[in-house]
Write a protein that holds these residues in place. Structure first.
Motif, PDB file in Angstrom:
ATOM      1  N   THR A 155      63.506  21.949 -54.157  1.00 27.36           N
ATOM      2  CA  THR A 155      62.786  20.570 -53.975  1.00 27.36           C
ATOM      3  C   THR A 155      62.121  20.380 -55.380  1.00 27.36           C
ATOM      4  OG1 THR A 155      60.656  21.842 -53.613  1.00 27.36           O
ATOM      5  CG2 THR A 155      61.933  20.974 -51.787  1.00 27.36           C
ATOM      6  N   ARG A 156      61.789  19.383 -55.837  1.00 27.82           N
ATOM      7  CA  ARG A 156      61.088  19.129 -57.227  1.00 27.82           C
ATOM      8  C   ARG A 156      59.918  19.465 -56.927  1.00 27.82           C
ATOM      9  NH1 ARG A 156      61.237  14.190 -54.580  1.00 27.82           N
ATOM     10  NH2 ARG A 156      59.186  12.999 -54.972  1.00 27.82           N
ATOM     11  N   PRO A 157      59.177  19.954 -57.974  1.00 28.74           N
ATOM     12  CA  PRO A 157      57.879  20.408 -58.099  1.00 28.74           C
ATOM     13  C   PRO A 157      56.988  19.416 -57.887  1.00 28.74           C
ATOM     14  CG  PRO A 157      58.791  20.650 -60.326  1.00 28.74           C
ATOM     15  CD  PRO A 157      60.157  20.392 -59.335  1.00 28.74           C
ATOM     16  N   GLN A 158      55.639  19.539 -57.293  1.00 28.45           N
ATOM     17  CA  GLN A 158      54.884  18.479 -57.068  1.00 28.45           C
ATOM     18  C   GLN A 158      53.585  18.848 -57.548  1.00 28.45           C
ATOM     19  OE1 GLN A 158      53.982  17.206 -53.151  1.00 28.45           O
ATOM     20  NE2 GLN A 158      53.608  15.072 -53.800  1.00 28.45           N
ATOM     21  N   LYS A 159      52.679  18.307 -58.128  1.00 27.64           N
ATOM     22  CA  LYS A 159      51.181  18.653 -58.618  1.00 27.64           C
ATOM     23  C   LYS A 159      50.295  18.628 -57.446  1.00 27.64           C
ATOM     24  CE  LYS A 159      51.357  17.807 -63.310  1.00 27.64           C
ATOM     25  NZ  LYS A 159      50.720  16.781 -64.402  1.00 27.64           N
ATOM     26  N   GLY A 160      49.645  19.621 -57.268  1.00 31.27           N
ATOM     27  CA  GLY A 160      48.453  19.353 -56.089  1.00 31.27           C
ATOM     28  C   GLY A 160      49.053  20.255 -54.633  1.00 31.27           C
ATOM     29  N   LYS A 161      50.243  20.795 -54.767  1.00 29.94           N
ATOM     30  CA  LYS A 161      50.774  21.189 -53.671  1.00 29.94           C
ATOM     31  C   LYS A 161      51.345  22.599 -53.960  1.00 29.94           C
ATOM     32  CE  LYS A 161      51.733  17.771 -50.041  1.00 29.94           C
ATOM     33  NZ  LYS A 161      52.782  17.065 -49.426  1.00 29.94           N
ATOM     34  N   SER A 162      51.380  23.646 -52.860  1.00 25.40           N
ATOM     35  CA  SER A 162      51.742  24.832 -53.239  1.00 25.40           C
ATOM     36  C   SER A 162      53.313  24.738 -52.941  1.00 25.40           C
ATOM     37  CB  SER A 162      51.143  25.964 -52.335  1.00 25.40           C
ATOM     38  OG  SER A 162      51.707  25.634 -51.082  1.00 25.40           O
ATOM     39  N   ARG A 163      53.955  25.801 -53.504  1.00 24.50           N
ATOM     40  CA  ARG A 163      55.616  25.574 -53.197  1.00 24.50           C
ATOM     41  C   ARG A 163      56.065  25.637 -51.781  1.00 24.50           C
ATOM     42  NH1 ARG A 163      59.676  30.444 -55.813  1.00 24.50           N
ATOM     43  NH2 ARG A 163      61.281  29.616 -54.797  1.00 24.50           N
ATOM     44  N   ALA A 164      55.179  26.697 -51.046  1.00 23.36           N
ATOM     45  CA  ALA A 164      55.324  26.680 -49.586  1.00 23.36           C
ATOM     46  C   ALA A 164      55.068  25.299 -48.797  1.00 23.36           C
ATOM     47  CB  ALA A 164      54.406  27.808 -48.949  1.00 23.36           C
ATOM     48  N   ALA A 165      53.875  24.824 -49.153  1.00 26.46           N
ATOM     49  CA  ALA A 165      53.608  23.520 -48.596  1.00 26.46           C
ATOM     50  C   ALA A 165      54.629  22.236 -48.984  1.00 26.46           C
ATOM     51  CB  ALA A 165      52.245  22.889 -49.119  1.00 26.46           C
ATOM     52  N   TRP A 166      55.053  22.255 -50.299  1.00 28.62           N
ATOM     53  CA  TRP A 166      56.223  21.425 -50.645  1.00 28.62           C
ATOM     54  C   TRP A 166      57.648  21.702 -49.882  1.00 28.62           C
ATOM     55  CZ3 TRP A 166      56.621  16.646 -51.607  1.00 28.62           C
ATOM     56  CH2 TRP A 166      57.598  16.061 -52.393  1.00 28.62           C
ATOM     57  N   GLY A 167      57.823  22.874 -49.683  1.00 30.35           N
ATOM     58  CA  GLY A 167      59.254  23.406 -49.266  1.00 30.35           C
ATOM     59  C   GLY A 167      59.238  22.994 -47.600  1.00 30.35           C
ATOM     60  N   ILE A 168      57.792  23.091 -47.151  1.00 29.74           N
ATOM     61  CA  ILE A 168      57.622  23.002 -45.332  1.00 29.74           C
ATOM     62  C   ILE A 168      57.783  21.401 -45.350  1.00 29.74           C
ATOM     63  CG2 ILE A 168      55.974  22.363 -43.691  1.00 29.74           C
ATOM     64  CD1 ILE A 168      57.137  25.157 -43.824  1.00 29.74           C
ATOM     65  N   GLU A 169      57.232  20.534 -46.383  1.00 28.32           N
ATOM     66  CA  GLU A 169      57.416  19.233 -46.189  1.00 28.32           C
ATOM     67  C   GLU A 169      58.810  18.633 -46.321  1.00 28.32           C
ATOM     68  OE1 GLU A 169      55.954  15.172 -48.502  1.00 28.32           O
ATOM     69  OE2 GLU A 169      54.635  16.755 -48.430  1.00 28.32           O
ATOM     70  N   THR A 170      59.656  19.344 -47.163  1.00 30.18           N
ATOM     71  CA  THR A 170      61.086  18.896 -47.389  1.00 30.18           C
ATOM     72  C   THR A 170      61.884  19.206 -46.030  1.00 30.18           C
ATOM     73  OG1 THR A 170      60.954  19.234 -49.677  1.00 30.18           O
ATOM     74  CG2 THR A 170      62.995  19.098 -48.686  1.00 30.18           C
ATOM     75  N   LEU A 171      61.583  20.479 -45.563  1.00 29.63           N
ATOM     76  CA  LEU A 171      62.365  21.033 -44.260  1.00 29.63           C
ATOM     77  C   LEU A 171      62.034  20.129 -43.090  1.00 29.63           C
ATOM     78  CD1 LEU A 171      62.477  24.807 -45.183  1.00 29.63           C
ATOM     79  CD2 LEU A 171      64.324  23.306 -45.141  1.00 29.63           C
ATOM     80  N   ALA A 172      60.611  19.831 -42.896  1.00 30.21           N
ATOM     81  CA  ALA A 172      60.117  19.363 -41.795  1.00 30.21           C
ATOM     82  C   ALA A 172      60.605  17.809 -41.753  1.00 30.21           C
ATOM     83  CB  ALA A 172      58.599  18.901 -42.011  1.00 30.21           C
ATOM     84  N   LYS A 173      60.953  17.245 -42.790  1.00 24.69           N
ATOM     85  CA  LYS A 173      61.593  15.738 -42.991  1.00 24.69           C
ATOM     86  C   LYS A 173      63.172  16.012 -42.692  1.00 24.69           C
ATOM     87  CE  LYS A 173      58.045  13.417 -45.969  1.00 24.69           C
ATOM     88  NZ  LYS A 173      58.001  12.823 -47.179  1.00 24.69           N
ATOM     89  N   ARG A 174      63.532  16.993 -42.780  1.00 29.78           N
ATOM     90  CA  ARG A 174      65.183  17.453 -42.492  1.00 29.78           C
ATOM     91  C   ARG A 174      65.138  17.679 -41.197  1.00 29.78           C
ATOM     92  NH1 ARG A 174      67.153  21.279 -47.044  1.00 29.78           N
ATOM     93  NH2 ARG A 174      66.333  19.658 -48.221  1.00 29.78           N
ATOM     94  N   TYR A 175      64.290  18.535 -40.586  1.00 31.06           N
ATOM     95  CA  TYR A 175      64.469  18.912 -39.033  1.00 31.06           C
ATOM     96  C   TYR A 175      63.226  18.859 -38.372  1.00 31.06           C
ATOM     97  CZ  TYR A 175      67.977  21.786 -41.459  1.00 31.06           C
ATOM     98  OH  TYR A 175      69.237  22.122 -42.154  1.00 31.06           O
ATOM     99  N   PRO A 176      62.756  17.401 -38.353  1.00 34.82           N
ATOM    100  CA  PRO A 176      61.468  16.897 -37.723  1.00 34.82           C
ATOM    101  C   PRO A 176      61.242  17.411 -36.379  1.00 34.82           C
ATOM    102  CG  PRO A 176      63.309  14.917 -37.607  1.00 34.82           C
ATOM    103  CD  PRO A 176      63.907  16.277 -38.456  1.00 34.82           C
ATOM    104  N   GLU A 177      62.213  17.802 -35.562  1.00 33.24           N
ATOM    105  CA  GLU A 177      62.048  18.324 -34.175  1.00 33.24           C
ATOM    106  C   GLU A 177      62.342  20.024 -33.952  1.00 33.24           C
ATOM    107  OE1 GLU A 177      64.482  16.099 -31.528  1.00 33.24           O
ATOM    108  OE2 GLU A 177      63.284  14.262 -31.937  1.00 33.24           O
ATOM    109  N   GLY A 178      62.131  20.639 -35.305  1.00 34.10           N
ATOM    110  CA  GLY A 178      62.474  22.081 -35.411  1.00 34.10           C
ATOM    111  C   GLY A 178      61.171  22.881 -34.813  1.00 34.10           C
ATOM    112  N   ILE A 179      61.554  24.023 -35.054  1.00 32.34           N
ATOM    113  CA  ILE A 179      60.314  25.104 -34.715  1.00 32.34           C
ATOM    114  C   ILE A 179      59.784  25.628 -35.799  1.00 32.34           C
ATOM    115  CG2 ILE A 179      60.015  27.423 -33.426  1.00 32.34           C
ATOM    116  CD1 ILE A 179      62.675  26.898 -31.798  1.00 32.34           C
ATOM    117  N   PHE A 180      58.737  25.376 -35.880  1.00 29.69           N
ATOM    118  CA  PHE A 180      57.947  25.931 -37.277  1.00 29.69           C
ATOM    119  C   PHE A 180      56.908  27.080 -36.882  1.00 29.69           C
ATOM    120  CE2 PHE A 180      59.106  21.509 -37.752  1.00 29.69           C
ATOM    121  CZ  PHE A 180      59.449  21.385 -38.959  1.00 29.69           C
TER     122      PHE A 180
END
Length: 209
Positions: A98-123
């Motif tokens: 993912t591209r870096p985003q200010k104000g979010k941790s790497r884990a949070a930004w990665g979760i957002e990316t993957l959640a949008k890719r797998y919206p009905e996943g197990i988290f």
């Protein structure tokens, strides 16, 4: 999971010491795994299962739903059980490109990316408070609808508020109330659920495979 003699002895001690409880047999299997992993009986009063959490999670595992974790420790902890059973894909937020985003941790930004890719996943959010906050935001905005959320981050800043928001989403989830929690707890919860799901669906999954 294959239990050894020492494991069985430890589980007997837990059974003797835990006292009265209102957990279903399936819930109790997970609770005692958490206590076994942490040697902390306080989790008996901190763990909470939402309605249909185990049923939804087990069915999603059997359907080989993608699993998304916040940090590598959880990924390492659950991968052997998954590989030996349903072989669901397991993705870690820290590995999401993912591209870096200010104000979010790497884990949070990665979760957002993957959640949008797998919206009905197990988290499985074991450690990262910011990753869980991001996921809850997405759920509240109706952008994702997970099959199950395991939320166990420890922390002092607004963790109770965050876990209350998770409860209010009505998404199937297993959470640890209060300040306690860890990736170890999240791993114990999911590995317990994998075992329960394999008992219920394993033969069918093998026949399909």
């Amino acid at each position: 999971m294959e239990w050894h003699i020492s494991d069985a002895q430890s589980l007997r001690i837990i059974d003797q010491e835990i006292g009265e409880h209102a957990f279903s047999p399936s819930e109790y299997e997970i609770v005692r795994r958490v206590i076994y992993a942490t040697a902390d009986f306080e989790y008996k009063s901190l763990i909470h299962f939402s309605d249909q959490a185990l049923q939804s999670g087990a069915a999603a595992l059997a359907a080989r739903t993608t699993i998304i974790v916040d940090l590598p420790m959880a990924q390492v902890g659950i991968t052997p059980s998954i590989q030996a059973t349903f072989a669901n894909p397991v993705y870690c937020s820290m590995d999401a490109l993912t591209r870096p985003q200010k104000g979010k941790s790497r884990a949070a930004w990665g979760i957002e990316t993957l959640a949008k890719r797998y919206p009905e996943g197990i988290f499985v959010i074991g450690s990262s408070h910011t990753a869980l906050a991001t996921l809850v935001d997405l759920i509240e905005e109706d952008q994702v609808r997970p099959a199950l959320v395991v939320g166990t981050p420890a922390g002092f800043l607004d963790v109770d508020v965050l876990k209350a928001r998770l409860q209010d989403t009505l998404i199937p989830h297993i959470r640890i109330n209060g300040r306690k929690g860890s990736a170890v707890v999240a791993t114990a919860i999911l590995n317990g659920l994998i075992d329960l799901a394999w008992q219920a669906y394993g033969r069918e999954a093998q026949q399909m495979g």
